[in-house]
Write an enzyme that holds these catalytic residues in place. Structure first.
Site, PDB file in Angstrom:
ATOM      1  N   HIS A   1      -0.920   8.491 -12.878  1.00 14.46           N
ATOM      2  CA  HIS A   1      -0.858   7.961 -11.519  1.00 14.46           C
ATOM      3  C   HIS A   1      -0.352   6.526 -11.440  1.00 14.46           C
ATOM      4  O   HIS A   1      -0.422   5.924 -10.367  1.00 14.46           O
ATOM      5  CB  HIS A   1      -2.244   8.021 -10.859  1.00 14.46           C
TER       6      HIS A   1
ATOM      7  N   LYS B   1      -3.958   0.142   2.840  1.00 17.58           N
ATOM      8  CA  LYS B   1      -3.896   0.420   1.410  1.00 17.58           C
ATOM      9  C   LYS B   1      -4.873  -0.488   0.680  1.00 17.58           C
ATOM     10  O   LYS B   1      -5.282  -1.505   1.234  1.00 17.58           O
ATOM     11  CB  LYS B   1      -2.490   0.126   0.847  1.00 17.58           C
ATOM     12  N   ARG B   2      -5.193  -0.101  -0.548  1.00 13.21           N
ATOM     13  CA  ARG B   2      -5.901  -1.017  -1.431  1.00 13.21           C
ATOM     14  C   ARG B   2      -5.120  -2.326  -1.493  1.00 13.21           C
ATOM     15  O   ARG B   2      -3.894  -2.331  -1.583  1.00 13.21           O
ATOM     16  CB  ARG B   2      -6.016  -0.379  -2.814  1.00 13.21           C
TER      17      ARG B   2
ATOM     18  N   LYS C   1       1.529  -3.923  -3.653  1.00 12.58           N
ATOM     19  CA  LYS C   1       1.581  -3.210  -2.366  1.00 12.58           C
ATOM     20  C   LYS C   1       2.057  -4.129  -1.239  1.00 12.58           C
ATOM     21  O   LYS C   1       2.393  -3.686  -0.159  1.00 12.58           O
ATOM     22  CB  LYS C   1       0.217  -2.601  -2.048  1.00 12.58           C
TER      23      LYS C   1
ATOM     24  N   THR D   1      -0.003   8.475  -0.594  1.00 14.32           N
ATOM     25  CA  THR D   1      -0.300   9.640   0.246  1.00 14.32           C
ATOM     26  C   THR D   1      -0.541   9.234   1.697  1.00 14.32           C
ATOM     27  O   THR D   1      -0.359  10.047   2.597  1.00 14.32           O
ATOM     28  CB  THR D   1      -1.526  10.418  -0.276  1.00 14.32           C
TER      29      THR D   1
ATOM     30  N   LYS E   1       0.551  11.028   5.493  1.00 14.91           N
ATOM     31  CA  LYS E   1      -0.334  11.238   6.650  1.00 14.91           C
ATOM     32  C   LYS E   1       0.254  10.608   7.903  1.00 14.91           C
ATOM     33  O   LYS E   1       0.217  11.203   8.987  1.00 14.91           O
ATOM     34  CB  LYS E   1      -1.721  10.663   6.344  1.00 14.91           C
TER      35      LYS E   1
END
Length: 844
Positions: free
Chosen positions: A378, A569-570, A575, A677, A681
């Site tokens: 991952h 998000k985390r 990110k 993911t 969504k």
């Protein structure tokens, strides 16, 4: 609905027949009489008068009543597997971010009409009851949410599957915001009884460790040379496939001590020492992901990972032996998927079982192990690929370390035969990282000990082969493959966005619920004004619902007419929440300098947790909150720009926010995001994506058409190619808006009461070279943002692109992903309950 559209009839189940034939409830009523399930649970489980029952009491009674309905089908599913002896999948994951269960279980059982009828009769608000259930503290982010989607899809596809995880008493932490800073509080999600879980103490497992523990200075300290035993107690939760035909199991292990109590120590007044073994055992599954910035937290995490593996493999072997005696057929009956490197100790543990307990020869055991295990990677971040000190394994798992060394000896012999005179390559591929403090490379162990290694998006799988695991991919090219992630449409569209789900079903029928590819039929409605109107009305309803929930939760008011621009998000540098914040500072500067500038009202919504020890991530949270406060206090931009940081982001918050979002930010540094993911969504719910060419966003743009995305920034190849010469100071010196934004931040404009607090951001972006290339992509981000805002001024054009995004999201169902795993990795076939089995079952 447009007159040009064909009306589709929705499938409505016959509840009486469903309750009797499928769930075996016979004459027992769900509610309405003193003998009905709901009323009996409310009275006999809580011991209170019906009129005195709290909402929490009612939630527990409703949950237990639903569990009563599904229980016989749950048992029949397991009995079917026992009788037919199919190959079974065991999915090992340190996380299962399942969220709340009540609404999802009712929906997947097709009992929503019954629940609506009962609650209406009792004048109860279903949403108020749903809010009584805490999100299960069993996961943190995308890894755990993916696992939850996967096991739901496996049940929907009627695949014989069991999920294995840990029953954490506390989740990672509850996030609150104080003076802009993230604060971590205990997440005691099991404070009240959980109506879904069933303890199975008769199926407990013993786990042996090479050391024991003692209390020292208030902390548990390992004691080498004194072996100890832990007990794994399973707690089972139902995993309901859509339609309720198959109900699989998520088995969570809780750690306990053997039946041991030092009465002599207790009677002499040494109360704590008398319970040391119990305390040390129960501590193991107390918290999800202990702080691993310190030795104690790291060691606890290692033991957690082994505990999960040992309990789960012992259980899987036990199930195999109930119906099989030939160990040569083990990999024909058992598939074990390791969700990331956390369960990689499954390799030596399965070898230990086969060699030490079942007395198989090494070669036979190794053949079985490799053909049974499969590994999902991952991450592309080298620092996220776990490496455990050899010294720890010597103390805690000495036999497993012996097996690892023997695996490595044999493997390196193969490497040297394959690549003679290339000792440097052999050192890179070795399971043991040499140097000061030897370490075991867990990703290498997972690849070598399994028959399949998959990435989770096409770009991720490609980079995995070319960069992160290139030597192993050269050695075993046939093992490497891609399985692009997906999400379940039952929770992430049908349940969380009923208005849009209804519009879709009215247009194309409800087949999309189990075949998301049918959403492609929506393409023909892009020019239908009636459908576009219905589609945008559903979005408007979702935004209003979110604003109502936000006002109820916080007392604050949001404008549903503003563009809802979201990044959830985390919190992590790659990110790039900081890049998003820089964009907002530039837009803010534009309005400060030209208050007459035309700009649609915009609400920027952030959510996510920073790891407690990740200081820069926590500073980014602080900056976003200070940015929000400054903008709120500036009358020049009031009503035009607003920034909101939603604390305690979880599945339930996502279910409110994602349907309401207009814009989805997927802006990671290209080449760093494995898949994502949340991007799927948002797309499925009609948000338009502004993002980089990274992770699954690339494939999403291919499905919907790049013209319907707002892509920007460097590609992964450009990021790697530019790394050696990239200089963020060039952007500061040559891009006026970049310089003005940074100067405003570093002048303490957003931290007037805390001067210098954001100096580490200057270090990250300028002094230390901007490793994640925020400034390299900022200008391109702003250009894409201009295109996005221009399109929002064309409602029909926006609606068309949003519809095409939903139509193109069909490939990103977790049903498709799981079908690919089943066909291409696990060789797993559906095992449905036949009508004859249901009719002849001896369930009461």
């Amino acid at each position: 609905m447009s007159n040009n559209m064909t009306a589709h009839v929705r499938t409505v189940p016959n509840l009486t027949a469903l309750m009797k034939s499928q769930y075996g409830c016979g004459p027992v009523q769900f509610a309405g009489t003193s003998e009905a399930l709901y009323e009996r649970h409310l009275v006999f489980d809580t011991g209170v008068d019906l009129t005195a029952a709290t909402m929490r009491d009612r939630f527990e009674a409703l949950g237990r009543s639903v569990r009563d309905i599904l229980s016989q089908r749950w048992l029949l599913t397991e009995k079917t597997y026992e009788d037919r002896n199919p190959k079974r999948l065991y999915y090992l994951s340190m996380e299962f971010l399942i969220g709340r269960s009540l609404a999802n279980n009712v929906a997947n059982l097709l009992l929503s009409p019954l629940a609506t009828e009962v609650l209406k009769e009792k004048r109860l608000d279903f949403l108020e009851i749903v809010e009584q259930e805490p999100d299960a503290g069993l996961g943190n982010g995308g890894l755990g949410r993916l696992a939850a989607c996967f096991i739901e899809s496996a049940a929907t596809l009627q695949l014989p599957t069991m999920g294995y995880g840990l029953r954490y008493e506390y989740g990672i932490f509850k996030q609150s915001i104080q003076n802009g800073w993230q604060q971590e509080l205990p997440d005691n999600w099991l404070r009240s009884p959980d109506p879904w879980e069933i303890a199975r103490p008769n199926e407990k497992v013993e786990v042996n460790l090479g050391c024991s523990f003692e209390l020292s200075g208030g902390s548990l300290r390992p004691v080498p040379g004194r072996p100890s035993t832990l007990i794994g107690v399973p707690f089972d939760r139902p995993v309901i496939g859509y339609g309720g035909s198959t109900i699989n199991t998520l088995r969570l292990w809780a750690a306990a001590a053997p039946d041991y109590f030092n009465f002599a120590e207790f009677s002499h007044g040494d109360f704590i020492e008398a319970f040391t073994q119990t305390l040390s055992a129960e501590t193991l599954t107390r918290v999800l992901y202990p702080d691993d910035s310190q030795f104690k937290g790291q060691a606890l995490r290692l033991i957690q990972e082994y505990f999960l593996v040992a309990c789960s493999l012992a259980d899987a072997v036990r199930r195999f032996r109930r119906s099989n005696s030939d160990w040569g057929s083990f990999s024909d009956k058992v598939a074990i998927q390791m969700n990331d490197t956390h369960p990689a100790l499954a390799v030596p543990e399965l070898m230990r079982i086969l060699v030490d307990q079942e007395h198989l020869g090494w070669d036979a055991a190794w053949h079985i192990t490799q053909n049974t295990l499969a590994y999902t990677n991952h991450t592309l971040l080298p620092e996220a690929l776990e490496k455990w000190p050899v010294a720890w394994l010597e103390e805690i798992l000495p036999r497993q370390l012996e097996i690892i060394y023997e695996i490595n000896r044999r493997f390196l012999s193969d490497v040297r035969r394959r690549f003679p005179s290339d000792e440097v390559r052999a050192q890179r591929m070795s399971l043991i990282e040499e140097g000061t403090g030897k370490k075991v490379r867990m990703a290498n162990l997972a690849v070598i000990g399994s028959h399949s290694t998959n990435g989770v998006a096409e770009i991720h799988s490609d980079l995995l082969r070319k960069t992160t695991l290139t030597d192993l991919a050269d050695m075993f090219p046939e093992r490497f493959n891609n399985k692009t992630n997906g999400v379940t449409p039952r929770r992430w569209l049908r349940l969380c966005n009923p208005a849009l789900a209804g519009v879709i079903t009215d247009a194309i029928g409800d087949g999309w619920i189990t075949d998301l590819g049918e959403l492609r039929e929506l393409e023909k409605f892009t020019n239908d004004s009636g459908f576009r109107g219905d589609f945008m009305s559903a979005k408007r309803n979702a935004k209003r619902a979110f604003c109502d929930w936000y006002r109820y939760s916080t007392g604050q008011i949001l404008d549903p007419d503003a563009i809802f621009d979201c990044q959830v998000k985390r919190i992590h540098e790659y990110k790039r929440q900081l890049l998003n914040a820089l964009r907002i500072v530039v837009l803010y500067n534009r309005l400060r300098q030209n208050p007459a500038l035309e700009m649609y009202p915009r609400t920027f919504l952030f959510a996510g947790k920073a790891a407690p020890a990740y200081r820069l991530a926590k500073l980014i949270v602080k900056f976003i909150n200070n940015l929000a406060g400054t903008i709120d206090g500036d009358p020049t931009v009031r009503g035009r720009l607003k920034v909101v940081f939603l604390p305690e982001y979880c599945v339930s918050v996502a279910e409110h926010l994602i349907p309401a979002s207009d814009v989805s930010n997927q802006i990671s540094t290209a080449g760093y995001e494995a898949s994502g993911t949340s991007n799927m969504k948002f797309m499925m719910n009609g948000a338009l994506t502004i993002g980089t060419r990274d992770g699954a966003t690339i494939e999403m743009a291919q499905e919907a058409g790049e013209d319907n995305f707002f892509l920007f920034g460097l590609t992964a190849d450009q990021v790697m190619g530019d790394r050696s010469w990239y200089n963020p100071h060039w952007h500061y010196e040559n891009e006026p808006e970049t310089r003005e934004a940074l100067d405003l931040i570093f002048s303490d404009y957003f931290s007037r009461n805390e001067p210098g607090v954001f100096a580490p951001l200057r270090d990250a972006l300028l002094t230390q070279g901007d490793h994640y290339m925020h400034l390299a992509d900022l200008r391109s981000y702003l250009v894409a943002d201009e295109r996005l805002r221009a399109l929002y001024g064309e409602p029909d054009g926006w609606a068309r692109k949003a519809i095409l995004n939903v139509a193109g999201s069909g490939r990103f169902s977790s049903d498709r992903t799981i079908a690919e795993y089943a066909n291409e990795i696990w060789n797993l076939q559906p095992c449905p309950i036949t009508k004859e089995q249901a009719a002849t079952s001896n369930m009461p």
